[in-house]
Design a protein around this motif. Structure first.
Motif, short mmCIF file in Angstrom:
data_model
loop_
_atom_site.label_atom_id
_atom_site.label_comp_id
_atom_site.label_asym_id
_atom_site.label_seq_id
_atom_site.Cartn_x
_atom_site.Cartn_y
_atom_site.Cartn_z
N MET A 101 5.17 2.03 -7.35
CA MET A 101 6.64 2.42 -7.60
C MET A 101 6.70 3.43 -8.86
O MET A 101 6.36 2.86 -9.73
CB MET A 101 7.47 1.27 -7.71
CG MET A 101 8.90 1.43 -8.11
SD MET A 101 9.86 -0.08 -8.22
CE MET A 101 11.55 0.67 -8.66
N PHE A 102 7.12 4.36 -8.55
CA PHE A 102 6.79 5.73 -9.39
C PHE A 102 8.16 6.28 -9.84
O PHE A 102 8.81 6.90 -8.90
CB PHE A 102 5.91 6.63 -9.09
CG PHE A 102 5.47 7.94 -10.04
CD1 PHE A 102 4.28 7.72 -10.59
CD2 PHE A 102 6.42 8.75 -10.39
CE1 PHE A 102 3.85 8.78 -11.17
CE2 PHE A 102 5.79 9.83 -11.14
CZ PHE A 102 4.78 9.88 -11.56
N ILE A 103 8.75 6.15 -11.08
CA ILE A 103 9.93 6.61 -11.37
C ILE A 103 9.86 7.93 -12.12
O ILE A 103 8.74 8.38 -12.89
CB ILE A 103 10.66 5.74 -12.58
CG1 ILE A 103 11.19 4.32 -11.89
CG2 ILE A 103 11.99 6.47 -13.18
CD1 ILE A 103 11.99 3.33 -12.76
N GLY A 161 0.80 -1.24 -0.11
CA GLY A 161 0.11 -0.09 0.02
C GLY A 161 0.69 1.28 0.04
O GLY A 161 0.29 2.29 0.06
N GLU A 162 2.02 1.04 -0.01
CA GLU A 162 3.02 2.15 0.00
C GLU A 162 3.26 2.80 -1.41
O GLU A 162 3.03 2.25 -2.39
CB GLU A 162 4.40 1.89 0.48
CG GLU A 162 5.34 2.95 0.90
CD GLU A 162 6.76 2.61 1.31
OE1 GLU A 162 7.17 3.41 2.00
OE2 GLU A 162 7.07 1.60 1.12
N PHE A 163 3.41 4.24 -1.18
CA PHE A 163 3.72 5.01 -2.74
C PHE A 163 5.14 5.55 -2.41
O PHE A 163 5.43 6.38 -1.87
CB PHE A 163 2.65 6.19 -2.85
CG PHE A 163 2.67 6.78 -4.28
CD1 PHE A 163 3.81 7.09 -4.94
CD2 PHE A 163 1.21 6.86 -4.92
CE1 PHE A 163 3.70 7.49 -6.42
CE2 PHE A 163 1.27 7.43 -6.04
CZ PHE A 163 2.16 7.80 -6.88
N VAL A 164 5.95 4.92 -3.26
CA VAL A 164 7.36 5.36 -3.44
C VAL A 164 7.79 5.95 -4.63
O VAL A 164 7.10 5.44 -5.74
CB VAL A 164 8.48 4.06 -2.95
CG1 VAL A 164 8.18 3.68 -1.62
CG2 VAL A 164 8.43 3.21 -4.09
N THR A 165 8.42 7.06 -4.70
CA THR A 165 8.96 7.64 -6.05
C THR A 165 10.43 7.40 -6.00
O THR A 165 11.24 7.08 -4.97
CB THR A 165 8.71 9.05 -6.19
OG1 THR A 165 9.12 9.58 -4.67
CG2 THR A 165 7.34 9.29 -6.20
N VAL A 166 10.96 7.20 -7.26
CA VAL A 166 12.59 6.72 -7.52
C VAL A 166 12.94 7.96 -8.27
O VAL A 166 12.53 8.20 -9.45
CB VAL A 166 12.56 5.45 -8.00
CG1 VAL A 166 14.16 5.03 -8.28
CG2 VAL A 166 11.93 4.34 -7.15
N TYR A 182 5.97 15.58 -4.00
CA TYR A 182 4.38 15.67 -3.83
C TYR A 182 3.66 14.26 -3.75
O TYR A 182 2.60 14.35 -3.10
CB TYR A 182 3.88 16.57 -5.02
CG TYR A 182 2.46 16.94 -5.09
CD1 TYR A 182 2.17 17.74 -4.13
CD2 TYR A 182 1.55 16.43 -5.76
CE1 TYR A 182 0.80 18.21 -4.18
CE2 TYR A 182 0.42 16.63 -5.86
CZ TYR A 182 -0.19 17.68 -4.91
OH TYR A 182 -1.46 18.09 -4.79
N LEU A 183 4.20 13.44 -4.38
CA LEU A 183 3.20 11.90 -4.47
C LEU A 183 3.69 11.00 -3.26
O LEU A 183 2.64 10.41 -3.05
CB LEU A 183 3.58 11.50 -5.98
CG LEU A 183 3.38 12.04 -7.12
CD1 LEU A 183 3.79 11.31 -8.47
CD2 LEU A 183 1.75 12.11 -7.29
N ALA A 184 4.96 11.08 -3.01
CA ALA A 184 5.35 10.03 -2.02
C ALA A 184 5.22 9.74 -0.84
O ALA A 184 5.37 10.99 -0.12
CB ALA A 184 6.80 9.45 -2.50
#
Length: 252
Positions: free
Chosen positions: A190-192, A34-39, A201-203
């Motif tokens: 997982m958002f690059i 359920g986590e939102f991570v950005t890379v 803003y997203l993570a």
């Protein structure tokens, strides 16, 4: 929280003109359910390589990726993948594009229609359900791609620069829409991105990768409340985190 996606010492080498090229070097990361991570990271640091390995589109040279504790050995329906290029079928309408994965899964027509309409409405394309991609703007095409990924009910979304080709206003609008959708569905993301402001803003957490060969450099927690708003984007707390990420990425 339990681990959803686990990178265990993932290394990936390529042969370029008979010369070995190390794209990822013992990359390890746990992404929670359920986590939102950005890379983020410098160009060529292996961000997309890591995502492609998690998607099952590429095999690691060493190490492994686990999804729910099981090794990834190819693509799977629990993972929805969205790239910068929309990859819609140009001869299919928005509804038909969204139904495509459901058709492959063998869902009956009535059920396909029901699910497709739900996610088309979720991304705000109900008025364009019978339109072909050539009649849509870039932002609308990307929303259609997101709806198609959601429709097959993945538990994980792997997104590689999905808003990179869009104008600034459309990009901000889709960021807000993605967060609204994520807050309802709570899938693991997982958002690059190359955009530091977008990453923060997203993570829940920003994953910073080191310049090649790709390695984990730093993880920065984003201790900002959801829903994210324009006020948060302009807040001193946001700017403090943004500056930390910027410095970590561009002063390597």
């Amino acid at each position: 929280m339990t681990s959803k996606v686990v990178f265990n010492n993932v290394t990936r080498r390529f042969d370029l003109k008979n010369e070995p090229f190390l794209a990822l070097d013992r990359f390890s990361l746990d992404i929670m359910d359920g986590e939102f991570v950005t890379v983020v990271g410098p160009s060529g640091c292996g961000k997309s390589t890591a995502l492609n390995i998690a998607a099952g589109l590429m095999q690691p040279s060493e190490g492994e990726v686990l999804i729910d504790g099981m090794p990834v050995d190819g693509p799977g329906p629990e993972r929805g993948v969205i790239f910068q290029q929309y990859a819609l079928f140009p001869w299919l309408t928005v509804r038909q594009n969204v139904e495509f994965g459901l058709r492959i899964k063998g869902e009956p027509a009535a059920r396909r229609r029901e699910i497709a309409e739900r996610f088309i409405d979720l991304v705000g394309l109900s008025d364009f359900a019978d339109s072909l991609p050539k009649t849509l703007s870039g932002g609308m095409k990307q929303r259609c791609a997101i709806a198609r990924a959601y429709a097959v009910d993945p538990t994980i979304l792997l997104m590689d620069e999905p808003f990179g080709a869009l104008d600034a206003l459309t990009r901000v609008q889709l960021q807000d829409q993605l967060l609204e959708t994520w807050s309802r569905e709570r899938r693991t993301v997982m958002f690059i991105t190359h955009d530091v402001d977008e990453a923060v803003y997203l993570a829940n957490r920003v994953i910073i990768m080191a310049a090649r060969p790709g390695r984990l450099k730093e993880i920065i927690d984003v201790d900002l409340p959801y829903p994210r708003t324009e006020e948060i984007r302009l807040s001193p707390e946001f700017m403090e985190i943004r500056n930390r990420v910027w410095h970590a990425v561009y002063h390597q």
